[in-house]
Design an enzyme around this catalytic site. Structure first.
Site, PDB file in Angstrom:
ATOM      1  N   SER A 188     -46.800  15.363 -28.580  1.00  0.00           N
ATOM      2  CA  SER A 188     -47.684  16.052 -27.776  1.00  0.00           C
ATOM      3  C   SER A 188     -48.774  15.400 -27.099  1.00  0.00           C
ATOM      4  O   SER A 188     -48.885  14.499 -26.593  1.00  0.00           O
ATOM      5  CB  SER A 188     -48.265  17.422 -28.540  1.00  0.00           C
ATOM      6  N   THR A 189     -50.239  15.908 -27.312  1.00  0.00           N
ATOM      7  CA  THR A 189     -51.428  15.164 -26.943  1.00  0.00           C
ATOM      8  C   THR A 189     -51.653  13.578 -27.461  1.00  0.00           C
ATOM      9  O   THR A 189     -51.396  13.073 -28.474  1.00  0.00           O
ATOM     10  CB  THR A 189     -52.449  15.688 -27.552  1.00  0.00           C
ATOM     11  N   HIS A 215     -44.532  17.422 -25.303  1.00  0.00           N
ATOM     12  CA  HIS A 215     -45.194  18.770 -24.642  1.00  0.00           C
ATOM     13  C   HIS A 215     -45.681  18.498 -23.257  1.00  0.00           C
ATOM     14  O   HIS A 215     -46.827  17.752 -23.205  1.00  0.00           O
ATOM     15  CB  HIS A 215     -46.172  19.301 -25.690  1.00  0.00           C
ATOM     16  N   MET A 309     -51.349  17.914 -31.239  1.00  0.00           N
ATOM     17  CA  MET A 309     -52.035  18.894 -31.876  1.00  0.00           C
ATOM     18  C   MET A 309     -51.301  20.141 -32.345  1.00  0.00           C
ATOM     19  O   MET A 309     -49.979  20.045 -31.758  1.00  0.00           O
ATOM     20  CB  MET A 309     -52.876  19.585 -30.526  1.00  0.00           C
ATOM     21  N   ASP A 312     -45.988  21.398 -34.566  1.00  0.00           N
ATOM     22  CA  ASP A 312     -44.586  21.572 -33.985  1.00  0.00           C
ATOM     23  C   ASP A 312     -43.721  20.112 -34.544  1.00  0.00           C
ATOM     24  O   ASP A 312     -44.440  19.187 -34.365  1.00  0.00           O
ATOM     25  CB  ASP A 312     -44.464  21.708 -32.393  1.00  0.00           C
TER      26      ASP A 312
END
Length: 370
Positions: A188-189, A215, A309, A312
């Site tokens: 993600s991030t 994401h 973050m 998940d």
């Protein structure tokens, strides 16, 4: 003491709303604003904020060029705001390449709505990357610099809590001898840069298919897949419903969808479905894709959780490990946000926690390439 934030945007409305949202958190304070890239560069140098929020399209000097100059002169964590268009996606990826840490879609309607989730998301993102810089200061390193791929060395370092961590070089991670049918990556991030660093080091004849869950909004994933494809020796594409998994091809889950694997492990296909429900928070979700991989490929999966973050990927990784798959996580020091990798590490799911730049060699060694 509150983290200091510099807000950069040529829209007076957006500057005001972003400032109000950030200042509503006692841990954050906006110390100044800038209306163009030139002001941003100057104020970054003189004010030394902990975080900068940056628009891309601005007069005199755009956000991408401002990021480049700030990172060259006074590296500071930068959160970009981007329009949800194909061109906006390309510009955002350019900004991430230049050194920005993260991005958020620029949605005027949501920012204007005081009851919107956009405010809490903005505050959480700013806090996360501010803490990343603080952690880097504590271990005496400079954040956000680009490090060339080098041979791993045996070193020890301190984590953000000041505890000494013994790093294991790739050379000391013995291949398991397992046979693999799939490489699965969730992030993600910080993921766009992390994925680029790994995939660009893989050879053209990489023997496994790769699925990737990042994401990212729907408007961004196609542009991101195209960029990776232009940079990598392997083929990279945005996944489409019905795609047959092929060796040496990486499939990126489209934003706003769930990507599942169906069929048999020797003839597996992707099922891409639009997800407009609230049942699953992330679209795409690492848990969903990893869980489907466990059903089709059982233990023949090398699963990797990179910077991001939240948590998940933890449950999907748990399902894979229960089938005998191997799970690795990115280490805290090299993460932009140590959330997703920490979740699998704390749960005892990952068997190795590696610095980002060691993943390519480790992957090739584990799958017994060459």
């Amino acid at each position: 003491m509150a983290y200091k934030v510099l807000v950069v945007d040529d829209s007076s409305f957006f500057r005001r709303r972003v400032t109000d949202i950030i200042n509503s958190d006692e841990n954050l304070t906006v110390i100044d604003v800038a209306v163009n890239g030139i002001e941003a560069v100057e104020k970054a140098k003189s004010l030394k904020p902990d975080v900068i929020t940056m628009d891309i399209e601005m007069p005199l000097l755009n956000g991408i060029e401002a990021v480049k100059q700030i990172m060259a002169n006074s590296p500071i964590p930068i959160l970009m705001f981007s329009s949800l268009t194909h061109q906006g996606a390309k510009a955002t990826l350019d900004a991430l390449d230049a050194g920005a840490l993260d991005f958020l879609p620029k949605k005027f309607n949501e920012i204007a709505n005081a009851n919107s989730d956009a405010g809490s998301i903005l505050r959480s993102r700013v806090l996360e990357i501010a803490r990343k810089r603080l952690s880097a200061r504590r271990v005496g390193t400079r954040p956000l610099t680009r490090t060339p791929l080098t041979k791993p060395s045996t070193t020890s370092a301190s984590n953000s809590a000041g505890n000494t961590l013994v790093k294991r070089p790739v050379a000391n991670i013995r291949p398991s001898g397992k046979s693999y049918k799939l490489l699965a990556i969730g992030t993600s991030t910080g993921g766009p840069v992390a994925l680029q660093k790994i995939l660009t080091q893989l050879p053209q004849n990489f023997p496994l298919p790769i699925i990737m869950v990042q994401h990212m909004p729907a408007a961004f994933t196609k542009a991101f897949a195209m960029r990776l494809d232009s940079l990598c020796k392997i083929s990279v594409r945005e996944a489409e419903n019905g795609d047959v998994l092929k060796p040496g091809v990486a499939y990126l889950a489209p934003g706003g969808t769930q990507m599942l694997i169906e069929g048999k492990e020797n003839h597996a296909k992707l099922k891409v479905v639009v997800d407009d429900t609230d049942r699953i928070a992330f679209k795409p979700s690492v848990d969903v894709s990893f869980g489907s991989a466990a059903k089709v490929f059982s233990g023949s999966v090398l699963g990797i959780i990179l910077t991001g973050m939240g948590s998940d990927g933890r449950e999907g990784s748990r399902m894979l490990k229960a089938k005998g798959a191997t799970i690795w996580a990115q280490d805290e020091e090299s993460c932009v946000v140590y959330g997703m990798p920490q979740a699998v590490a704390k749960a005892g799911i990952s068997t190795a926690d590696l610095p980002l730049l060691e993943f390519p060699n480790a992957i090739l060694k584990e799958i017994q390439y060459g």
